[in-house]
Design a protein around this motif. Structure first.
Motif, PDB file in Angstrom:
ATOM      1  N   UNK A  19     -22.749   0.541  32.363  1.00 25.19           N
ATOM      2  CA  UNK A  19     -22.391   1.049  33.687  1.00 25.19           C
ATOM      3  C   UNK A  19     -20.876   1.179  33.840  1.00 25.19           C
ATOM      4  N   UNK A  20     -20.141   0.310  33.159  1.00 28.72           N
ATOM      5  CA  UNK A  20     -18.679   0.339  33.222  1.00 28.72           C
ATOM      6  C   UNK A  20     -18.103   1.518  32.448  1.00 28.72           C
ATOM      7  N   UNK A  21     -18.905   2.107  31.547  1.00 29.34           N
ATOM      8  CA  UNK A  21     -18.456   3.297  30.845  1.00 29.34           C
ATOM      9  C   UNK A  21     -18.088   3.119  29.390  1.00 29.34           C
ATOM     10  N   UNK A 251     -20.542 -10.776  33.808  1.00 24.99           N
ATOM     11  CA  UNK A 251     -19.946  -9.700  34.580  1.00 24.99           C
ATOM     12  C   UNK A 251     -18.425  -9.696  34.467  1.00 24.99           C
ATOM     13  N   UNK A 252     -17.816 -10.834  34.188  1.00 25.38           N
ATOM     14  CA  UNK A 252     -16.366 -10.879  34.039  1.00 25.38           C
ATOM     15  C   UNK A 252     -15.904  -9.942  32.929  1.00 25.38           C
ATOM     16  N   UNK A 253     -16.599  -9.981  31.799  1.00 17.91           N
ATOM     17  CA  UNK A 253     -16.219  -9.108  30.685  1.00 17.91           C
ATOM     18  C   UNK A 253     -16.459  -7.646  31.036  1.00 17.91           C
ATOM     19  N   UNK A 258     -14.387  -2.254  32.301  1.00 22.87           N
ATOM     20  CA  UNK A 258     -14.211  -1.145  33.236  1.00 22.87           C
ATOM     21  C   UNK A 258     -12.736  -0.815  33.417  1.00 22.87           C
ATOM     22  N   UNK A 259     -11.870  -1.839  33.417  1.00 26.60           N
ATOM     23  CA  UNK A 259     -10.428  -1.597  33.552  1.00 26.60           C
ATOM     24  C   UNK A 259      -9.896  -0.814  32.361  1.00 26.60           C
ATOM     25  N   UNK A 260     -10.382  -1.118  31.161  1.00 23.30           N
ATOM     26  CA  UNK A 260      -9.929  -0.388  29.983  1.00 23.30           C
ATOM     27  C   UNK A 260     -10.507   1.028  29.948  1.00 23.30           C
ATOM     28  N   UNK A 261     -11.732   1.199  30.406  1.00 25.69           N
ATOM     29  CA  UNK A 261     -12.310   2.541  30.497  1.00 25.69           C
ATOM     30  C   UNK A 261     -11.480   3.394  31.461  1.00 25.69           C
ATOM     31  N   UNK A 282      -4.138  -7.009  36.844  1.00 24.61           N
ATOM     32  CA  UNK A 282      -4.719  -7.878  37.862  1.00 24.61           C
ATOM     33  C   UNK A 282      -6.211  -8.097  37.602  1.00 24.61           C
ATOM     34  N   UNK A 283      -6.917  -7.032  37.228  1.00 25.36           N
ATOM     35  CA  UNK A 283      -8.347  -7.161  36.927  1.00 25.36           C
ATOM     36  C   UNK A 283      -8.557  -8.129  35.771  1.00 25.36           C
ATOM     37  N   UNK A 284      -7.731  -7.994  34.743  1.00 19.79           N
ATOM     38  CA  UNK A 284      -7.864  -8.872  33.579  1.00 19.79           C
ATOM     39  C   UNK A 284      -7.548 -10.308  33.948  1.00 19.79           C
TER      40      UNK A 284
END
Length: 307
Positions: A19-21, A251-253, A258-261, A282-284
């Protein structure tokens, strides 16, 4: 545009990653693969492959263990199993396993993953001439060496942009041997116990360590995080960005993935900015476990300083 490979520990997390891509799920079984968040047995792996393919994504299975005589005899049967599952690619580092793959003519593309041995374009091109369709570059290779490497490779490469970085592997059960030596009770030495070692007189060091069927694995104090350096990673033309969630649960990973996508897509579209990079950081920071820290690893080290 780079494709993102992410390890997974469960079907639930795999769905979140898709879902994160992410483009590829990376999984396997401890008997054949190294340093996996979860050992997917033959009863579990088919569902994971189906999940990836139903989402229009791909799956890579780790067959990158170092095989002794008692285990190399099991590789052909496992590769047949992966062939029947229509796995999209396997990662292999042991030349004996590559020989099994090719002599049996299994129709499985392979990424050459020789861990910290993969440090030059000549080595990558050698394995390209012997059937590899891609290669995993060692995370110890800094930017200054990646520049000439990328100019001369003949096949796509993968590079770690987030996650745990192994610095030592021994086939021996070093932790169990230690506890036996000091005669202390040791219930288990696997990853879930969260063991670590520190260098003498350096209390800030925190080398995570655990044992499994493949021996003892020791990791760098900090995990790799190349979010601040993604412009250079993108400009290098690295075709696969690998995310390793060995120490980041659930879900943390997926949030980190998703941030890298998002970063990959913005770089490809020419809309990447310092503000977006800060948002990604910040997300990481919010999703990396409290007992772990991140930095850019070897990426920013001057090659002339490596002795």
């Amino acid at each position: 545009m780079a494709e993102i490979i992410a390890t997974t520990e469960s079907l639930e997390q795999a769905q979140h990653l898709l879902n994160a891509g992410v483009d590829w799920l990376y999984a396997g079984e401890d008997e054949f693969g190294l340093r996996l968040p979860h050992s997917f047995g033959r009863d579990e792996l088919p569902a994971l492959v189906q999940l990836a393919h139903q989402a229009g994504k791909k799956i890579m299975v780790a067959v990158n263990a170092i095989f002794h005589n008692d285990r190399i005899v099991k590789v052909a049967d496992y590769l047949q199993f992966l062939t029947d599952l229509h796995v999209d690619m396997v990662s292999i580092g042991d030349p004996g396993a590559i020989h099994v793959l090719q002599t049996n003519r299994f129709p499985l593309p392979y990424l050459y993953d020789g861990a910290d041995l993969v440090t030059s374009s000549r080595q990558i091109n050698f394995w390209g001439r012997h059937g590899a369709v891609a290669a995993q570059v060692a995370p110890e290779v800094p930017y200054g060496e990646l520049v000439p490497l990328m100019q001369h490779v003949d096949i796509p490469v993968s590079y770690l942009v987030y996650g745990a970085s192994v610095i030592h592997q021994s086939g021996r059960p070093l932790v169990d041997n230690y506890f036996s030596f000091v005669k202390q009770h040791q219930e288990r030495s696997d990853r879930q116990r969260g063991l670590f070692i520190s260098a003498p007189h350096k209390p800030e060091t925190h080398y995570s360590i655990y044992e499994d069927i493949n021996g003892t694995h020791v990791f760098a104090t900090n995990d790799v995080n190349l979010m601040p350096a993604l412009t250079r990673v993108h400009d290098l033309g690295i075709q696969y960005w690998k995310l390793d969630g060995l120490f980041v649960p659930g879900q943390q990973f997926a949030q980190i993935a998703a941030a890298f996508v998002h970063a990959r897509d913005a770089l490809a579209a020419g809309t990447w900015t310092a503000d977006l990079a800060a948002d990604g950081q910040h997300v990481i920071a919010d999703n990396t476990p409290a007992n772990r820290a991140t930095d850019t690893g070897f990426f920013d080290i001057d090659p002339n300083e490596v002795q």
